[in-house]
Design a protein around this motif. Structure first.
Motif, PDB file in Angstrom:
ATOM      1  N   GLU A 489     -83.419 -50.975  -4.244  1.00 29.22           N
ATOM      2  CA  GLU A 489     -82.002 -50.197  -3.382  1.00 29.22           C
ATOM      3  C   GLU A 489     -83.665 -50.623  -1.532  1.00 29.22           C
ATOM      4  OE1 GLU A 489     -81.001 -45.669  -3.253  1.00 29.22           O
ATOM      5  OE2 GLU A 489     -82.540 -46.276  -4.938  1.00 29.22           O
ATOM      6  N   ASP A 493     -81.477 -51.654   2.050  1.00 27.87           N
ATOM      7  CA  ASP A 493     -81.819 -50.548   3.008  1.00 27.87           C
ATOM      8  C   ASP A 493     -82.388 -50.849   3.909  1.00 27.87           C
ATOM      9  OD1 ASP A 493     -80.647 -48.104   3.530  1.00 27.87           O
ATOM     10  OD2 ASP A 493     -82.913 -48.027   4.047  1.00 27.87           O
ATOM     11  N   ARG A 541     -81.850 -40.365   5.530  1.00 24.75           N
ATOM     12  CA  ARG A 541     -82.339 -40.774   4.182  1.00 24.75           C
ATOM     13  C   ARG A 541     -84.019 -41.608   4.299  1.00 24.75           C
ATOM     14  NH1 ARG A 541     -79.249 -45.768   1.061  1.00 24.75           N
ATOM     15  NH2 ARG A 541     -79.629 -45.360  -0.917  1.00 24.75           N
TER      16      ARG A 541
END
Length: 683
Positions: A489, A493, A541
């Protein structure tokens, strides 16, 4: 995200570019539904009738109706027959549509169904909000007015109800009341000029851009303020002064007191981020920036001569904050806390300010304090200083701080790296250790705690054990587990953000608003690498935008903001060696107007619409306009329906904006905008 971005239909601040405005201010209104633009690769003209055509020869000029030779009974029979046929076809069409829809759902993937359900849900929320606005009888949408002169340096939540928000230490506390929102556009002062590009802008700023007087410059007492030279139109900053040793000598002194050869070795000793309390005008951080050290300046709100405003104008990190509440940073955030005559009375309120300083310091971090109060015993002291000094010296020892060195007015402590030190203290000596209920990892304007925080965190890692910068920015699989992240992940990203930054930078040009076709093979000129300096990421994020900008060699710093109503990824951002805070975007950000060169928001609108809203989209966009410098850039990424709704607001804000397609994801769009420079005329 990894594919190129495609240009859409251009817009200007004189024409709307979205569907009917949604989630607007409760007293705002909707735009005319004819004012609708969406990006299209192949725009075709639609046939339409002319509004200026002459009346048909079948129109009766006297009464406006066509002649009718049929009797009323015959006409009624035809109408009933037509209605029966229409009803029959509607039923057939509905049955066919239902059958086709059932087949399409059964053949669709679960992800496809969820995607369309999300879009439908957003449209329903938008429609419900529009219905609510209509029920309030909102007036027709129009451009926002400019604020009056008194709003030039307005900071909501600090100017609001100021008489009732002063703390015991005469510090103006942050209070965000319902009347603290700005419903107008803050216009720059007379003679405002676009700041000089980095690194020139670090040493020269325009006097008209900041609220400071010549008397305030001359009467300043700190080291960094004495390094200012006030000229007719500019303020210049120098690193040396005849009145005080230069900042280079001061930084060198700190490094040697720690046991290093020079400040260049601070990075290898585990120091990357520094919290500079009461930073003057940022000269300490400006010097350390070239040494790969990132310094965050915090200071109290000031109506004029603001340390924060001048530091930001120089292109350096800063924000309004004080020790009246817990700081908006996670526990164990900074490698060093620096106080050069910062005005904090560390011995007051039973040492609670020192406890908060301990909370934000990482294990093994350094507390550097320069003050006349620290002059060694035997020298001339002011009356009362020995008692205050003895309290601080004893209190820091009971917090498990080690006094490393003392030289002239400067003293350095080192926070313990071992939690076992707290248990080894004598019973009742020093502040207690917080329990789980008290030890909030990322507080948001909570009252100060009288217990030691951060000791139960999985992030309790000594600074010497952490990777040195810039390797710290790349988290390995073991480190990612601390934040509940997976390597796949995280890497995906990062790859997406690297591609996005390349595309973003190519769009930072006024040419994107031009509708003139380019010849085949022509490319837009590349934006300068130092086109922007201060960047605000409203929904960071994991800090991917920050990391990608640095990898691309952009000379920027990023204020990474994690929305208070979303997942808390701020500890991961901080531990990567970046700067960041928690914030509620229904409140004003704690900084002065004209702070940032670029504001970025990816997924923020979706986050806001997924929860109960306490503010409107117009409130958030008006705050963006306040934070943005003239000719600054806005990049917003979200679902198509939300971007189209947001696009209609850019006309009210007088932004130049357009929607850009994202080829790799048909359900997402980019809204690229630029804030024009409206000059105020001298009265």
């Amino acid at each position: 995200m990894s594919r190129p971005l495609h240009r859409g239909i251009a817009g200007s601040r004189n024409s709307s570019g979205g569907p009917q405005e949604f989630w607007e201010d409760m007293s705002g209104s909707r735009r005319d539904s004819s004012d609708h633009q969406t990006p299209n690769k192949f725009p075709f003209p639609l046939p339409h009738s002319s509004t200026n055509s002459s009346p048909s020869k079948y129109i009766n000029v006297e009464n406006g109706f066509t002649p009718d030779s049929l009797s009323p009974r015959t006409r009624h029979r035809y109408i009933m027959l037509l209605l029966r046929f229409s009803l029959f076809f509607i039923v057939i069409a509905a049955l066919c549509g239902s059958f086709w829809w059932t087949l399409s759902i059964s053949a669709s993937s679960r992800g496809h169904i969820n995607q369309h359900y999300r879009v439908l849900q957003e449209r329903v929320l938008s429609d419900l909000w529009d219905i609510g606005e209509l029920s309030l009888g909102s007036p027709k949408s129009r451009e926002l007015d400019f604020c009056s002169e008194e709003f030039e340096n307005f900071v909501p939540c600090y100017n609001y109800n100021a008489s009732d928000s002063v703390s015991d230490d005469n510090v103006l506390e942050r209070q965000c009341g319902p009347d603290s929102k700005v419903n107008c556009l803050v216009i720059p002062p007379v003679n405002y000029k676009i700041p000089l590009r980095w690194p020139t802008g670090k040493d020269f700023i325009w006097v008209a851009n900041v609220k400071i007087t010549a008397q305030q410059v001359l009467s300043s007492g700190s080291m960094t303020k004495r390094m200012m030279i006030l000229e007719e139109q500019q303020i210049s900053f120098r690193s040396t002064s005849l009145m005080f040793d230069g900042v280079e000598d001061y930084a060198q002194q700190i490094a040697k007191m720690i046991g290093l050869r020079s400040e260049y070795d601070l990075v290898q000793a585990g120091v990357r981020t520094i919290l500079d309390v009461g930073c003057g005008y940022g000269s300490f951080g400006a010097h350390l920036f070239s040494k790969l050290l990132l310094t965050m300046c915090i200071a109290n709100y000031e109506t004029s001569g603001s340390q924060v405003q001048l530091t930001l104008e120089r292109g350096l990190p800063a924000m309004i904050s004080s020790f009246s509440k817990q700081l908006p940073y996670p526990s164990l955030s900074f490698d060093m806390l620096h106080c050069l005559r910062c005005g904090i009375d560390w011995d007051q309120k039973d040492g609670i300010f020192l406890i908060e300083a301990d909370r934000v310091l990482r294990p093994g971090g350094y507390f550097v304090w320069t003050s006349p109060l620290t002059i060694a015993p035997g020298n001339n002291r002011k009356k009362g200083n020995p008692k205050r000094w003895n309290f601080i010296n004893s209190f820091t020892e009971n917090m498990c701080w080690e006094l490393l060195a003392q030289q002239d007015e400067t003293i350095i402590w080192k926070k313990t790296s071992k939690t076992s030190c707290y248990a080894a203290r004598k019973p009742g000596v020093g502040p207690s250790v917080c329990n789980k209920g008290q030890d909030v990892e990322s507080p948001f304007y909570r009252p100060l705690q009288s217990c030691i925080g951060g000791t139960q965190s999985k992030r309790w890692i000594p600074i010497e054990a952490r990777k040195a910068w810039p390797s710290r920015a790349n988290l390995n699989a073991t480190e990612l587990k601390l934040y509940g992240l997976h390597s796949e992940e995280f890497m995906e990203d990062m790859g997406n953000w690297r591609a996005a930054v390349r595309n973003y930078w190519s769009l930072l040009s006024p040419l994107i608003f031009s509708d003139h076709p380019k010849r085949p093979g022509d490319e837009d000129p590349a934006a300068p690498y130092n086109m922007v300096r201060n960047v605000l990421d409203m929904n960071s994020r994991f800090g991917g935008l920050n990391s990608a900008l640095l990898e691309a060699g952009k000379n920027v710093w990023v204020m990474n903001v994690v929305p208070a109503n979303g997942p808390n990824s701020l500890p991961a951002i901080i531990d990567r060696g970046f700067l960041g805070v928690l914030h509620d975007w229904c409140e004003a950000f704690p900084t002065y107007p004209r702070t940032y060169d670029m504001v970025h928001a990816a997924g923020l609108l979706s986050l806001q619409t997924s929860q109960k809203r306490r503010c409107s989209l117009l409130d958030i966009f008006t705050e963006i306009d306040r934070l943005l410098r003239p000719e600054g850039w806005i990049i917003i990424r979200d679902t198509t329906s939300l971007i189209e709704s947001a696009r209609s607001l850019t006309t009210r804000l007088k932004w130049d904006a357009r929607i850009i397609e994202v080829e790799s994801n048909t359900d997402e769009r980019l809204l690229i905008g630029q804030k024009p420079f409206f000059k105020k005329q001298a009265s």
